[in-house]
Design an enzyme around this catalytic site. Structure first.
Site, short mmCIF file in Angstrom:
data_model
loop_
_atom_site.label_atom_id
_atom_site.label_comp_id
_atom_site.label_asym_id
_atom_site.label_seq_id
_atom_site.Cartn_x
_atom_site.Cartn_y
_atom_site.Cartn_z
N CYS A 1 64.04 33.17 22.93
CA CYS A 1 65.17 34.04 22.68
C CYS A 1 66.43 33.18 22.75
CB CYS A 1 65.20 35.23 23.64
SG CYS A 1 65.55 34.84 25.37
N ARG B 1 64.84 38.40 27.36
CA ARG B 1 63.68 38.78 26.56
C ARG B 1 62.50 37.81 26.69
NH1 ARG B 1 66.72 39.18 20.96
NH2 ARG B 1 67.72 37.37 21.92
N SER B 2 62.75 36.52 26.47
CA SER B 2 61.61 35.60 26.48
C SER B 2 60.98 35.44 27.86
CB SER B 2 61.98 34.25 25.84
OG SER B 2 63.05 33.62 26.51
N ASP C 1 68.68 42.51 22.30
CA ASP C 1 69.00 41.65 23.44
C ASP C 1 69.62 42.51 24.54
OD1 ASP C 1 69.81 39.75 25.26
OD2 ASP C 1 70.57 38.38 23.73
#
Length: 154
Positions: free
Chosen positions: A8, A14-15, A124
């Site tokens: 991300c 997110r990641s 995001d």
């Protein structure tokens, strides 16, 4: 060993959430010796930082570990070190293509794993604040990705 890298922007929302969720699913399926997971950001703003408070709180609620996770930036070695590179949005895909080695890499856009969803990018939550929506997408997409890895590589 099969390897997955989630990507991300800053590697704090997110990641790392996707990394933690997929790791948990891998453990549940008894595949820890066969699949490794990591995450990285295309930017360097948060390098060395732990996941965002919103991500940590949500993962705590689901009793999913994020122990030892700190943000890092994607580098060119990642393109040879990982079998699956999974980007959270179009901007991440574009930024990965600019990293040396990324021009020809096979990159999966996360939402392509969920073709029935209306959203085409994982929002995001650093900007939206909606960590629950992101978790729902990531939880579903990680199931699809894990099934794909088992089918294609194991």
């Amino acid at each position: 060993m099969i390897s997955v890298l989630f990507v991300c922007l800053g590697n704090i929302c997110r990641s790392p959430m996707a990394e933690a969720v997929l790791r948990s699913k891998i453990v549940q399926r008894g595949l820890s010796e066969k699949i490794k997971v990591d995450s990285a950001g295309t930017g360097d703003w948060h390098v060395g930082s732990v996941p965002h408070e919103g991500t940590r709180k949500l993962l705590d609620n689901w009793r999913i570990s994020y122990e030892g996770m700190t943000a890092r930036q994607v580098d060119s070695r990642d393109f040879s070190d990982f079998d699956y590179m999974v980007a959270m949005d179009d901007s991440n895909v574009d930024n990965l293509r600019k990293v040396p080695g990324g021009e020809e890499a096979t990159i999966i856009k996360f939402m392509d794993l969920l073709p029935d969803e209306q959203l085409r990018e994982v929002p995001d939550p650093y900007f939206t604040g909606n960590f629950e929506e992101v978790y729902r997408l990531i939880d579903s997409g990680c199931d699809v990705l894990l099934d794909r890895i088992v089918r294609e590589k194991l």
